[in-house]
Design a protein around this motif. Sequence first.
Motif, PDB file in Angstrom:
ATOM      1  N   VAL A 222     -47.645  75.498   2.651  1.00 63.95           N
ATOM      2  CA  VAL A 222     -46.154  74.986   3.323  1.00 63.95           C
ATOM      3  C   VAL A 222     -45.480  74.124   2.216  1.00 63.95           C
ATOM      4  O   VAL A 222     -46.476  72.737   2.520  1.00 63.95           O
ATOM      5  N   VAL A 223     -44.825  74.635   1.653  1.00 64.38           N
ATOM      6  CA  VAL A 223     -44.401  73.426   0.166  1.00 64.38           C
ATOM      7  C   VAL A 223     -43.065  72.044   0.538  1.00 64.38           C
ATOM      8  O   VAL A 223     -41.955  72.822   1.817  1.00 64.38           O
ATOM      9  N   THR A 224     -43.424  71.711   1.076  1.00 69.67           N
ATOM     10  CA  THR A 224     -42.731  70.315   1.438  1.00 69.67           C
ATOM     11  C   THR A 224     -41.942  70.095   0.387  1.00 69.67           C
ATOM     12  O   THR A 224     -40.771  69.105   0.645  1.00 69.67           O
ATOM     13  N   GLY A 225     -42.256  69.915  -0.959  1.00 68.66           N
ATOM     14  CA  GLY A 225     -41.218  69.919  -2.012  1.00 68.66           C
ATOM     15  C   GLY A 225     -41.154  69.940  -3.208  1.00 68.66           C
ATOM     16  O   GLY A 225     -42.603  70.415  -3.716  1.00 68.66           O
ATOM     17  N   ILE A 226     -40.504  70.297  -4.403  1.00 64.43           N
ATOM     18  CA  ILE A 226     -40.929  70.264  -5.717  1.00 64.43           C
ATOM     19  C   ILE A 226     -40.843  68.953  -6.606  1.00 64.43           C
ATOM     20  O   ILE A 226     -39.781  67.754  -5.932  1.00 64.43           O
ATOM     21  N   GLN A 227     -41.637  68.477  -7.473  1.00 63.71           N
ATOM     22  CA  GLN A 227     -41.976  67.234  -8.271  1.00 63.71           C
ATOM     23  C   GLN A 227     -40.052  67.420  -9.477  1.00 63.71           C
ATOM     24  O   GLN A 227     -40.175  68.804  -9.689  1.00 63.71           O
ATOM     25  N   SER A 228     -40.354  66.118  -9.877  1.00 63.94           N
ATOM     26  CA  SER A 228     -39.386  66.219 -10.929  1.00 63.94           C
ATOM     27  C   SER A 228     -39.281  66.622 -11.477  1.00 63.94           C
ATOM     28  O   SER A 228     -40.737  67.039 -12.569  1.00 63.94           O
ATOM     29  N   VAL A 229     -37.822  67.336 -12.966  1.00 66.96           N
ATOM     30  CA  VAL A 229     -38.341  67.795 -13.916  1.00 66.96           C
ATOM     31  C   VAL A 229     -37.488  67.776 -15.116  1.00 66.96           C
ATOM     32  O   VAL A 229     -36.018  67.549 -14.717  1.00 66.96           O
ATOM     33  N   ARG A 230     -38.441  67.632 -16.224  1.00 65.39           N
ATOM     34  CA  ARG A 230     -36.944  66.864 -17.119  1.00 65.39           C
ATOM     35  C   ARG A 230     -37.453  68.213 -18.898  1.00 65.39           C
ATOM     36  O   ARG A 230     -38.983  68.146 -19.320  1.00 65.39           O
ATOM     37  N   HIS A 344     -36.930  67.553  -2.045  1.00 65.92           N
ATOM     38  CA  HIS A 344     -37.441  67.814  -0.326  1.00 65.92           C
ATOM     39  C   HIS A 344     -37.033  68.157   0.458  1.00 65.92           C
ATOM     40  O   HIS A 344     -35.498  68.223   0.610  1.00 65.92           O
ATOM     41  N   PHE A 345     -38.166  69.101   0.685  1.00 65.58           N
ATOM     42  CA  PHE A 345     -37.537  70.587   2.064  1.00 65.58           C
ATOM     43  C   PHE A 345     -37.169  69.279   3.891  1.00 65.58           C
ATOM     44  O   PHE A 345     -38.253  68.798   4.714  1.00 65.58           O
ATOM     45  N   PRO A 346     -36.203  70.119   4.590  1.00 60.82           N
ATOM     46  CA  PRO A 346     -36.508  69.667   5.638  1.00 60.82           C
ATOM     47  C   PRO A 346     -37.312  70.064   6.634  1.00 60.82           C
ATOM     48  O   PRO A 346     -38.163  71.258   6.547  1.00 60.82           O
ATOM     49  N   CYS A 387     -27.879  74.624   0.807  1.00 60.69           N
ATOM     50  CA  CYS A 387     -28.384  75.223   2.983  1.00 60.69           C
ATOM     51  C   CYS A 387     -29.851  74.911   3.328  1.00 60.69           C
ATOM     52  O   CYS A 387     -30.794  74.366   2.147  1.00 60.69           O
ATOM     53  N   PRO A 388     -30.745  75.043   4.265  1.00 63.34           N
ATOM     54  CA  PRO A 388     -31.465  74.280   4.455  1.00 63.34           C
ATOM     55  C   PRO A 388     -32.564  75.229   3.933  1.00 63.34           C
ATOM     56  O   PRO A 388     -32.906  76.560   4.133  1.00 63.34           O
ATOM     57  N   THR A 389     -33.506  74.802   3.152  1.00 61.52           N
ATOM     58  CA  THR A 389     -34.361  75.282   2.625  1.00 61.52           C
ATOM     59  C   THR A 389     -35.378  75.538   2.341  1.00 61.52           C
ATOM     60  O   THR A 389     -35.817  74.045   2.790  1.00 61.52           O
ATOM     61  N   ALA A 390     -36.020  76.408   2.055  1.00 55.62           N
ATOM     62  CA  ALA A 390     -37.872  75.913   2.547  1.00 55.62           C
ATOM     63  C   ALA A 390     -38.653  76.925   1.518  1.00 55.62           C
ATOM     64  O   ALA A 390     -38.811  78.136   1.714  1.00 55.62           O
ATOM     65  N   MET A 391     -40.430  76.904   0.812  1.00 56.89           N
ATOM     66  CA  MET A 391     -40.871  77.249   0.115  1.00 56.89           C
ATOM     67  C   MET A 391     -42.124  78.240   0.936  1.00 56.89           C
ATOM     68  O   MET A 391     -42.238  76.863   1.195  1.00 56.89           O
TER      69      MET A 391
END
Length: 430
Positions: A222-230, A344-346, A387-391
């Motif tokens: 259950v993916v809670t979020g994605i890290q930042s990237v540059r 961060h996913f809802p 929109c509400p999104t998750a992975m």
Amino acid sequence: MTENQTATSSTAAENAQDHVNSARLQDAIAALAAFGGRDDGGVARETLTDIDLASRRHLIDTARALGCEVEIDDCANLFFRRPGTTDLPPVLTGSHADTQPVGGKLDGAYGVLAGLEVISALNDAGISTRRAIEVVAWTNEEGSRFGPGAMGSSAFVDPSRLPAYRAVKDSDNITFGEAVDKALQQAKDVTHRELALPIASCVELHIEQGPVLERANAALGVVTGIQSVRWYRVSCTGMAAHAGTTPMDERSDAMKAAVTIAHQLYAHAAAEAASNLRLTLGRWQVGPNSVNTIPGNVDFTIDVRCVDAEVLERFEKFLQQIVAAYTWRGNIAFECFFSRPPTHFPEDMLTLIERACVRAGHLAQRGDPQHLTSGAFHDAMYLAEHCPTAMIFVPSKGGISHNAAEETAPEDLYLGVQALAYTVVELANR
Ligand code: HGY
Ligand code: MN
Ligand code: MN
């Protein structure tokens, strides 16, 4: 659900989940992997190359055979739509079908094919849903041919980004705009649609591409979020000169400048180890690239990531300092050409994903899902603004990806699609 288990599906979501077909999924993965397939088992299908355009036609034909309507937008994003019983905004799933120069057969492709497998399962089960279900194949998620990455999803969410993207050139001086126009030219039979259309919710299924799930012996994530990237491009400009006749203290050696800066960046990353900063200097271009000419110019890219955006701020300040401090006759410039804060996913989406993963995992006696942050970026990072999104993740063997050896066990791939089917149907009936 393994073959010798019978599920007791009582809701449409459970019924859809129980109609996912593992063998059909494996066949679909093999069929798509043939477009750009390599002898080592990997796939070379960079965005909007002729091979990618051929694979897009394969996906269009496959989707139409499932009864889907097919649409394309100005960024050549492809949408495969299974109508619902209302005109409410659709539920979106899918991912990207482009690959790294030497990629695997699952990164992105799995999410697109999983969406089509969900549609097959719904067709088999005779399930209709309130909302339409759309499976998307985003253009240029990888960003390897044209930088930055995730151009298709970011332009979908904010069309004002597209003009600048269209001007980006690849190493053969072809612009992204030319490549998109060629894709649109080859899709004349596909209905055109606008960018930024309303979407009710979005779920992306993807391989983890890292070691976390495998080490936790978890079948689903259950993916809670994605890290930042540059992403940065560093250009060191000195002066080409003769390797034999030029005294060492009279050189403007762009390679010496570049490797000095690179070495300092690796030392900074080591000092930031506690924050789990990840640094990659992936692409180097040397001019004139001759064994006996002192390099006049050296360009290299920086990919830096962290769950804590503050760490990336510190990184950029450090880069500024060492560039300013490097004294020589030449010049060093850098530009940031891709930057995303953490995603961060809802919570309510995570709760639904958890429920879907628990049912699929328990039916297969594979236990509970694991919660984790994604180390890789995904199109979902932009859809989360729309929109509400998750992975949902499935494990990667050895945590390997962006490599021909990328692999996930067929049963894990199957459980991932089961969880996706449950989630998508629940959302499509809201
Ligand atoms: O680079 C990434 O994180 C993605 O896999 N393209
Ligand atoms: Mn991907
Ligand atoms: Mn990738």
